[in-house]
Write a protein that holds these residues in place. Structure first.
Motif, PDB file in Angstrom:
ATOM      1  N   GLY A  26     -23.038  31.382  85.822  1.00 34.68           N
ATOM      2  CA  GLY A  26     -21.614  31.479  86.162  1.00 34.68           C
ATOM      3  C   GLY A  26     -21.333  32.667  87.061  1.00 34.68           C
ATOM      4  O   GLY A  26     -20.578  32.569  88.035  1.00 34.68           O
ATOM      5  N   TRP A  36     -14.206  29.255  90.879  1.00 32.20           N
ATOM      6  CA  TRP A  36     -14.917  29.334  89.601  1.00 32.20           C
ATOM      7  C   TRP A  36     -15.186  27.982  88.978  1.00 32.20           C
ATOM      8  O   TRP A  36     -16.219  27.763  88.347  1.00 32.20           O
ATOM      9  CB  TRP A  36     -14.147  30.219  88.609  1.00 32.20           C
ATOM     10  CG  TRP A  36     -12.817  29.646  88.196  1.00 32.20           C
ATOM     11  CD1 TRP A  36     -11.609  29.883  88.781  1.00 32.20           C
ATOM     12  CD2 TRP A  36     -12.573  28.728  87.124  1.00 32.20           C
ATOM     13  NE1 TRP A  36     -10.633  29.161  88.147  1.00 32.20           N
ATOM     14  CE2 TRP A  36     -11.185  28.452  87.128  1.00 32.20           C
ATOM     15  CE3 TRP A  36     -13.384  28.115  86.162  1.00 32.20           C
ATOM     16  CZ2 TRP A  36     -10.589  27.580  86.211  1.00 32.20           C
ATOM     17  CZ3 TRP A  36     -12.798  27.247  85.248  1.00 32.20           C
ATOM     18  CH2 TRP A  36     -11.416  26.989  85.277  1.00 32.20           C
ATOM     19  N   TRP A  37     -14.221  27.019  89.169  1.00 26.91           N
ATOM     20  CA  TRP A  37     -14.347  25.754  88.436  1.00 26.91           C
ATOM     21  C   TRP A  37     -15.499  24.891  88.944  1.00 26.91           C
ATOM     22  O   TRP A  37     -15.904  23.948  88.277  1.00 26.91           O
ATOM     23  CB  TRP A  37     -13.019  24.988  88.428  1.00 26.91           C
ATOM     24  CG  TRP A  37     -12.362  24.879  89.767  1.00 26.91           C
ATOM     25  CD1 TRP A  37     -11.437  25.741  90.300  1.00 26.91           C
ATOM     26  CD2 TRP A  37     -12.600  23.872  90.757  1.00 26.91           C
ATOM     27  NE1 TRP A  37     -11.081  25.318  91.566  1.00 26.91           N
ATOM     28  CE2 TRP A  37     -11.771  24.179  91.862  1.00 26.91           C
ATOM     29  CE3 TRP A  37     -13.424  22.742  90.807  1.00 26.91           C
ATOM     30  CZ2 TRP A  37     -11.764  23.407  93.022  1.00 26.91           C
ATOM     31  CZ3 TRP A  37     -13.414  21.958  91.945  1.00 26.91           C
ATOM     32  CH2 TRP A  37     -12.584  22.295  93.040  1.00 26.91           C
ATOM     33  N   THR A  40     -18.110  24.972  86.385  1.00 28.28           N
ATOM     34  CA  THR A  40     -17.887  24.045  85.271  1.00 28.28           C
ATOM     35  C   THR A  40     -18.304  22.628  85.664  1.00 28.28           C
ATOM     36  O   THR A  40     -18.897  21.901  84.865  1.00 28.28           O
ATOM     37  CB  THR A  40     -16.399  24.069  84.867  1.00 28.28           C
ATOM     38  OG1 THR A  40     -15.991  25.429  84.736  1.00 28.28           O
ATOM     39  CG2 THR A  40     -16.167  23.328  83.575  1.00 28.28           C
ATOM     40  N   ALA A  43     -22.111  22.431  85.740  1.00 26.21           N
ATOM     41  CA  ALA A  43     -22.671  22.502  84.385  1.00 26.21           C
ATOM     42  C   ALA A  43     -22.443  21.210  83.624  1.00 26.21           C
ATOM     43  O   ALA A  43     -23.345  20.728  82.933  1.00 26.21           O
ATOM     44  CB  ALA A  43     -22.068  23.676  83.632  1.00 26.21           C
ATOM     45  N   SER A  44     -21.230  20.603  83.747  1.00 21.53           N
ATOM     46  CA  SER A  44     -20.982  19.415  82.938  1.00 21.53           C
ATOM     47  C   SER A  44     -21.551  18.149  83.554  1.00 21.53           C
ATOM     48  O   SER A  44     -21.993  17.268  82.827  1.00 21.53           O
ATOM     49  CB  SER A  44     -19.483  19.233  82.633  1.00 21.53           C
ATOM     50  OG  SER A  44     -18.680  19.964  83.484  1.00 21.53           O
ATOM     51  N   VAL A 137     -21.832  24.469  79.090  1.00 24.17           N
ATOM     52  CA  VAL A 137     -20.637  24.421  79.937  1.00 24.17           C
ATOM     53  C   VAL A 137     -19.721  25.602  79.614  1.00 24.17           C
ATOM     54  O   VAL A 137     -19.173  26.240  80.519  1.00 24.17           O
ATOM     55  CB  VAL A 137     -19.899  23.072  79.759  1.00 24.17           C
ATOM     56  CG1 VAL A 137     -18.599  23.058  80.550  1.00 24.17           C
ATOM     57  CG2 VAL A 137     -20.797  21.920  80.193  1.00 24.17           C
ATOM     58  N   GLY A 138     -19.596  25.924  78.328  1.00 23.22           N
ATOM     59  CA  GLY A 138     -18.734  27.033  77.931  1.00 23.22           C
ATOM     60  C   GLY A 138     -19.204  28.366  78.497  1.00 23.22           C
ATOM     61  O   GLY A 138     -18.414  29.130  79.059  1.00 23.22           O
ATOM     62  N   VAL A 140     -21.281  28.923  81.037  1.00 27.46           N
ATOM     63  CA  VAL A 140     -21.236  28.940  82.499  1.00 27.46           C
ATOM     64  C   VAL A 140     -19.807  29.231  82.966  1.00 27.46           C
ATOM     65  O   VAL A 140     -19.581  30.047  83.872  1.00 27.46           O
ATOM     66  CB  VAL A 140     -21.734  27.584  83.075  1.00 27.46           C
ATOM     67  CG1 VAL A 140     -21.347  27.436  84.535  1.00 27.46           C
ATOM     68  CG2 VAL A 140     -23.245  27.459  82.912  1.00 27.46           C
ATOM     69  N   THR A 141     -18.828  28.570  82.323  1.00 32.31           N
ATOM     70  CA  THR A 141     -17.432  28.765  82.702  1.00 32.31           C
ATOM     71  C   THR A 141     -17.006  30.211  82.444  1.00 32.31           C
ATOM     72  O   THR A 141     -16.352  30.840  83.295  1.00 32.31           O
ATOM     73  CB  THR A 141     -16.536  27.788  81.907  1.00 32.31           C
ATOM     74  OG1 THR A 141     -17.002  26.465  82.152  1.00 32.31           O
ATOM     75  CG2 THR A 141     -15.088  27.907  82.339  1.00 32.31           C
TER      76      THR A 141
END
Lengths: 224, 109
Positions: A26, A36-37, A40, A43-44, A137-138, A140-141
């Motif tokens: 991240g 930033w997104w 996410t 990652a997802s 995902v969490g 990385v975000t």
């Protein structure tokens, strides 16, 4: 509920390693200048840790999609071996199978590599995979959002992933106590890098597979 | 700065290839499940896969320049030693990573 608790216990170590590596990824996305997104989304949707690091380097250099496809194939080709032991037969239903194969990461494979996993329930396997995805995902975000808060001088968090694979390798060894196989595994991994360079993972895996085949043909510890 | 359309396409290509590599082998292996050779490969594979993954994560460690990979070697020794001794997965990972971060960030760089 009981299945979720078992999955949470099984995945704890992966959660720790994923958190460290996820935050590291991240932070890299934040420093690359992308919003930033995107961290996410990577990652997802891609959900393949080492490929995401490679992919970030490619897209920030505006690499052609053909090159992205080649990288995805090379970095993740090792996954074809995971079908050998991953207990997908314990996960009935098309949608469940689709998710379970999508989320068949190194971590999910490693956590189900012990013989006991061959009789885990569908709920336990799916909860385990979903939890690994939530951790990844969490973290990385979080890393992307707080990327500028981590001092640039803090480096080396990515060792958590190395440590995770070391630990899972030792546990895999303990399941069978097969010393020649363990020594050959390390030798194949190192030889892969010496002989095959960029294709080291496939090369190392191919060498080790050849060793297992030869041993099977020779009748040593067959099917043990 | 990459365009959103290009980024989405790159993500889609990566995800499709990754999923294919994870899902398609099951279609081929299904009929082979009862084969003793496949059982032998499946049981022997984890140790080899982990060794290859460890080597992969360490591929960029610079051995030719100081500190010659020493922080990584000490972190590896910490994780391996602790795991052989205590068998606590979380402890082995956290301690090894802490050794690595401290040595690389503060002492041996």
């Amino acid at each position: 509920m009981q299945e979720l608790r078992a999955a949470a216990r099984d995945s704890l170590a992966v959660g720790v390693a994923a958190a460290a590596m996820g935050v590291a990824f991240g932070v890299l996305v934040a420093r690359s200048g992308l919003p930033w997104w995107w961290a996410t989304v990577f990652a997802s949707v891609v959900f393949a840790g080492s490929l995401e690091f490679v992919l970030l380097g490619l897209v920030t250099a505006l690499a052609p999609l053909g090159q992205v496809a080649a990288a995805a194939f090379v970095v993740n080709a090792r996954h074809v071996f995971y079908a050998l032991s991953f207990p997908l037969h314990r996960v009935p239903g098309r949608i469940a199978k689709a998710y379970s194969t999508f989320a068949l990461t190194d971590e999910a494979y490693a956590l189900t590599a012990a013989p006991a996993a061959q009789c885990w329930s569908r709920g336990r396997i799916l909860c385990l995979q979903a939890l690994v995805q939530v951790y990844w995902v969490g973290s990385v975000t979080l890393g992307a959002l707080g990327g500028t808060l981590v001092p640039a001088a803090v480096v080396g968090l990515d060792f958590a992933v190395t440590a995770l694979f070391v630990v899972l390798g030792i546990d895999a060894f303990r399941a069978r106590r097969d010393v020649p196989a363990a020594v050959t595994a390390v030798a194949c991994a190192l030889l892969g890098h010496v002989l095959f360079g960029g294709q080291a993972m496939i090369g190392g895996m191919g060498l080790f597979t050849a060793y297992l085949l030869v041993r099977y043909a020779a009748g040593g510890r067959a099917g043990a | 700065m990459p365009e959103p359309g290009y980024l989405l396409a790159a993500v889609a290509v990566s995800a499709a290839i990754t999923w294919g590599l994870r899902a398609l082998p099951f279609a081929l292996l299904g009929p082979l499940r009862r084969s003793p050779l496949v059982a032998h490969l499946g049981a022997g594979m984890p140790v080899g896969v982990m060794a290859v993954l460890v080597a992969h994560t360490l591929r960029d460690v610079p051995l030719a320049v100081p500190p010659h990979g020493l922080p990584t070697a000490l972190a590896l020794a910490t994780t391996v030693g602790l795991h052989l001794w205590r068998r606590d997965i979380v402890l082995s990972i956290v301690a090894g990573t802490a050794v690595h971060v401290v040595l690389l960030s503060a002492i041996l760089r």
